[in-house]
Design an enzyme around this catalytic site. Sequence first.
Site, PDB file in Angstrom:
ATOM      1  N   SER A 244       2.308   1.888 -15.934  1.00 12.17           N
ATOM      2  CA  SER A 244       2.906   3.203 -16.086  1.00 12.17           C
ATOM      3  C   SER A 244       1.859   4.300 -15.986  1.00 12.17           C
ATOM      4  O   SER A 244       0.768   4.186 -16.543  1.00 12.17           O
ATOM      5  CB  SER A 244       3.624   3.322 -17.438  1.00 12.17           C
ATOM      6  OG  SER A 244       4.128   4.634 -17.613  1.00 12.17           O
TER       7      SER A 244
ATOM      8  N   LEU B 230       0.813  -1.213   0.000  1.00 11.54           N
ATOM      9  CA  LEU B 230       0.000   0.000   0.000  1.00 11.54           C
ATOM     10  C   LEU B 230       0.848   1.264   0.000  1.00 11.54           C
ATOM     11  O   LEU B 230       0.575   2.229   0.715  1.00 11.54           O
ATOM     12  CB  LEU B 230      -0.949  -0.006   1.210  1.00 11.54           C
ATOM     13  CG  LEU B 230      -2.051  -1.063   1.179  1.00 11.54           C
ATOM     14  CD1 LEU B 230      -2.874  -1.024   2.460  1.00 11.54           C
ATOM     15  CD2 LEU B 230      -2.961  -0.860  -0.046  1.00 11.54           C
TER      16      LEU B 230
ATOM     17  N   ASN C 119       8.162  -2.656 -10.812  1.00  6.21           N
ATOM     18  CA  ASN C 119       9.151  -2.529 -11.888  1.00  6.21           C
ATOM     19  C   ASN C 119      10.233  -3.596 -11.756  1.00  6.21           C
ATOM     20  O   ASN C 119      11.416  -3.292 -11.598  1.00  6.21           O
ATOM     21  CB  ASN C 119       9.794  -1.141 -11.861  1.00  6.21           C
ATOM     22  CG  ASN C 119       8.981  -0.118 -12.626  1.00  6.21           C
ATOM     23  OD1 ASN C 119       8.296  -0.450 -13.585  1.00  6.21           O
ATOM     24  ND2 ASN C 119       9.044   1.123 -12.187  1.00  6.21           N
TER      25      ASN C 119
ATOM     26  N   GLY D 291       2.369   6.710 -13.029  1.00  8.21           N
ATOM     27  CA  GLY D 291       2.598   7.370 -11.766  1.00  8.21           C
ATOM     28  C   GLY D 291       1.363   7.351 -10.886  1.00  8.21           C
ATOM     29  O   GLY D 291       0.432   6.565 -11.088  1.00  8.21           O
TER      30      GLY D 291
ATOM     31  N   ARG E  81      22.372  11.549 -16.261  1.00  6.18           N
ATOM     32  CA  ARG E  81      21.937  11.550 -14.863  1.00  6.18           C
ATOM     33  C   ARG E  81      23.123  11.259 -13.943  1.00  6.18           C
ATOM     34  O   ARG E  81      23.244  11.852 -12.863  1.00  6.18           O
ATOM     35  CB  ARG E  81      20.830  10.524 -14.642  1.00  6.18           C
ATOM     36  CG  ARG E  81      19.527  10.856 -15.339  1.00  6.18           C
ATOM     37  CD  ARG E  81      18.383  10.030 -14.801  1.00  6.18           C
ATOM     38  NE  ARG E  81      17.160  10.231 -15.577  1.00  6.18           N
ATOM     39  CZ  ARG E  81      15.956   9.843 -15.179  1.00  6.18           C
ATOM     40  NH1 ARG E  81      15.809   9.223 -14.018  1.00  6.18           N
ATOM     41  NH2 ARG E  81      14.889  10.062 -15.937  1.00  6.18           N
TER      42      ARG E  81
ATOM     43  N   VAL F  74       2.297   4.367  -2.630  1.00  8.66           N
ATOM     44  CA  VAL F  74       1.486   5.285  -3.432  1.00  8.66           C
ATOM     45  C   VAL F  74       0.831   4.605  -4.636  1.00  8.66           C
ATOM     46  O   VAL F  74      -0.359   4.820  -4.920  1.00  8.66           O
ATOM     47  CB  VAL F  74       2.326   6.510  -3.877  1.00  8.66           C
ATOM     48  CG1 VAL F  74       3.511   6.099  -4.749  1.00  8.66           C
ATOM     49  CG2 VAL F  74       1.454   7.514  -4.595  1.00  8.66           C
TER      50      VAL F  74
ATOM     51  N   ASN G 232      -0.678  -5.279   3.784  1.00 12.52           N
ATOM     52  CA  ASN G 232       0.608  -4.594   3.787  1.00 12.52           C
ATOM     53  C   ASN G 232       1.454  -5.160   4.919  1.00 12.52           C
ATOM     54  O   ASN G 232       0.933  -5.491   5.987  1.00 12.52           O
ATOM     55  CB  ASN G 232       0.421  -3.090   3.982  1.00 12.52           C
ATOM     56  CG  ASN G 232       1.690  -2.315   3.646  1.00 12.52           C
ATOM     57  OD1 ASN G 232       1.954  -2.034   2.478  1.00 12.52           O
ATOM     58  ND2 ASN G 232       2.484  -1.960   4.657  1.00 12.52           N
TER      59      ASN G 232
ATOM     60  N   GLU H  71      11.462   6.884 -21.740  1.00 15.62           N
ATOM     61  CA  GLU H  71      11.110   7.990 -20.839  1.00 15.62           C
ATOM     62  C   GLU H  71      12.369   8.744 -20.412  1.00 15.62           C
ATOM     63  O   GLU H  71      12.384   9.989 -20.385  1.00 15.62           O
ATOM     64  CB  GLU H  71      10.389   7.426 -19.622  1.00 15.62           C
ATOM     65  CG  GLU H  71       9.968   8.424 -18.577  1.00 15.62           C
ATOM     66  CD  GLU H  71       9.367   7.726 -17.361  1.00 15.62           C
ATOM     67  OE1 GLU H  71       9.826   8.000 -16.235  1.00 15.62           O
ATOM     68  OE2 GLU H  71       8.443   6.895 -17.535  1.00 15.62           O
TER      69      GLU H  71
ATOM     70  N   HIS I 213       9.924   1.071 -22.160  1.00 20.71           N
ATOM     71  CA  HIS I 213       9.122   2.288 -21.964  1.00 20.71           C
ATOM     72  C   HIS I 213       9.867   3.260 -21.049  1.00 20.71           C
ATOM     73  O   HIS I 213       9.978   4.457 -21.340  1.00 20.71           O
ATOM     74  CB  HIS I 213       7.766   1.916 -21.349  1.00 20.71           C
ATOM     75  CG  HIS I 213       7.012   3.066 -20.746  1.00 20.71           C
ATOM     76  ND1 HIS I 213       7.355   3.621 -19.526  1.00 20.71           N
ATOM     77  CD2 HIS I 213       5.940   3.769 -21.185  1.00 20.71           C
ATOM     78  CE1 HIS I 213       6.533   4.617 -19.251  1.00 20.71           C
ATOM     79  NE2 HIS I 213       5.658   4.726 -20.239  1.00 20.71           N
ATOM     80  N   ASN I 214      10.391   2.748 -19.935  1.00 16.23           N
ATOM     81  CA  ASN I 214      11.100   3.608 -18.995  1.00 16.23           C
ATOM     82  C   ASN I 214      12.392   4.144 -19.587  1.00 16.23           C
ATOM     83  O   ASN I 214      12.790   5.283 -19.317  1.00 16.23           O
ATOM     84  CB  ASN I 214      11.381   2.854 -17.694  1.00 16.23           C
ATOM     85  CG  ASN I 214      10.145   2.708 -16.834  1.00 16.23           C
ATOM     86  OD1 ASN I 214       9.020   2.808 -17.310  1.00 16.23           O
ATOM     87  ND2 ASN I 214      10.340   2.452 -15.554  1.00 16.23           N
TER      88      ASN I 214
ATOM     89  N   LYS J 226      16.104   4.982 -10.631  1.00 15.74           N
ATOM     90  CA  LYS J 226      15.777   3.760  -9.898  1.00 15.74           C
ATOM     91  C   LYS J 226      16.293   2.491 -10.575  1.00 15.74           C
ATOM     92  O   LYS J 226      16.129   1.403 -10.047  1.00 15.74           O
ATOM     93  CB  LYS J 226      14.269   3.670  -9.692  1.00 15.74           C
ATOM     94  CG  LYS J 226      13.737   4.688  -8.680  1.00 15.74           C
ATOM     95  CD  LYS J 226      12.296   4.417  -8.306  1.00 15.74           C
ATOM     96  CE  LYS J 226      11.840   5.314  -7.185  1.00 15.74           C
ATOM     97  NZ  LYS J 226      10.429   5.042  -6.785  1.00 15.74           N
TER      98      LYS J 226
ATOM     99  N   LYS K  57       7.813  -2.736 -20.420  1.00 11.52           N
ATOM    100  CA  LYS K  57       7.793  -1.626 -19.467  1.00 11.52           C
ATOM    101  C   LYS K  57       9.195  -1.064 -19.247  1.00 11.52           C
ATOM    102  O   LYS K  57       9.379   0.153 -19.099  1.00 11.52           O
ATOM    103  CB  LYS K  57       7.204  -2.102 -18.126  1.00 11.52           C
ATOM    104  CG  LYS K  57       7.227  -1.053 -16.999  1.00 11.52           C
ATOM    105  CD  LYS K  57       6.510   0.223 -17.392  1.00 11.52           C
ATOM    106  CE  LYS K  57       6.154   1.101 -16.195  1.00 11.52           C
ATOM    107  NZ  LYS K  57       7.246   1.422 -15.311  1.00 11.52           N
TER     108      LYS K  57
END
Length: 484
Positions: free
Chosen positions: A130, A12, A104, A132, A289, A14, A34, A192, A188-189, A262, A185
């Site tokens: 995806s 649990l 992820n 957020g 980064r 976000v 949780n 991104e 995709h990231n 991440k 995914k």
Amino acid sequence: MIKLSNVGVAGLAVMGENLVLNMESKGFSVSVFNRTGAKVGNFLEGRAKDKNISGFYSVENFTGSLERPRKVMMMLKAGEVVDDFIEQLLPHLEEGDIVIDGGNSNYHDTQRRVAYLEEKGLLFIGTGVSGGEEGALKGPSIMPGGSFAAWKDLESILVPISAKMDDGTFCCSWMGNGGAGHFVKMVHNGIEYGDMQLICESYHIMKDVLQMTADEMHHVFARWNEGELSSYLIEITRDILAYKDEDENPLIDTILDAAGQKGTGKWTVIAALDSGIPLSLISESVFARCLSAQKEERVSASLSLTGPDIVFKGNREEFLTELEKALYLAKVISYAQGFNLMQEASAEYNWDLNYGEIARIWRGGCIIRSVFLDKITEAYRVNPKLNNLLLATYFNDRIDQAQRSLRNILATAVRHGIPAPCHSSALNYYDGFRTARLPANLLQAQRDYFGAHTYERIDRPRGKFFHTNWTGEGGDTTSSAYTR
């Protein structure tokens, strides 16, 4: 008789909390668990109050509250945490039950978990989610893969909670077996990462070459968001540049220039290296980064290392038009590299990925959603076996003018000493891809000279290898390894 829940969600944080509320709003009854029980209680007394959501404080009671086949969706941090929770679930599951990993996770881990659970008569799904916080609540882009036998039971849940487009379609589709969902995914990231760095480079050029204020840049991004660059990331950049702090100054100017990550971008680059795919733009976005994180070293270096000190004297509006075209072309190249990586992985793992469908479900809910993806969807519908997006008619027709703009923008950035690694990488890839004969002939000669690695000849059939005794002192023995 106690009514059983349709689906269970463990975790649990976000994303998990918002996904539960999304499911409940679509008519599903949800059980939640949780590891820290206090979160369950707080959720039930807070956002979940008076909703069709039940909380449990033990794995046994949690799984016992679910209808068969049980559907347990984990929204947990990738890695050992997922494996540990699977082991906690196993004693309470029966043949045909379904475990879903919505975090992820690395696709290699998903491949392993699919095989592990199938051996025990269970089904495992690794799904990318995806969008957020907002996407999880209102409808994300969902990319499931794994045990296909589970899809008939999960489709009725995952599709309705995904983002819904204006044409009535949902942004969820089956990707393939094994780790296909998490691989898609991951890419995709990676894309991104590239999109965000390209936007940041455009911002840097506006700020330090054109000397534009945050408000002025806000208006440029607002205009761009009305055209071919319209996207979620352009939209939020527009809003960020307009945001003021408590002193009515642009908040963006007070944020430390040290980026976090991440790991999914790094995983994408590693996958490309393993597959021999030139994912140069996304690779540069990851390294950008890393360089940003060396804040103290950069500050120290800035005191002794110098660069050019010149003033832009061109036409600002003309330059901004070129910058828009340059950003668009660099974005096309980034996606071309990302889809090329998915093509290679699909062939290696027998996933049979549907690239048009992937682009379609990325059009809504997810972080890289944009009008641009409509064109990619159409390109793959016209030619499902399209080798490279740069060769699609729609993009090919726009490349010539845009590449001139990209060259001009980069020339200006270089003259002013502004780093633009992703824009530069995009142009280098474009020039390399369009070049029929690269200098790798010399590289192969060098490899053969010092290591007898052999080479092929343009006047002989492909697949026939040669070795030269370059010094007259070597023999005829050659290296057994010849890899691309």
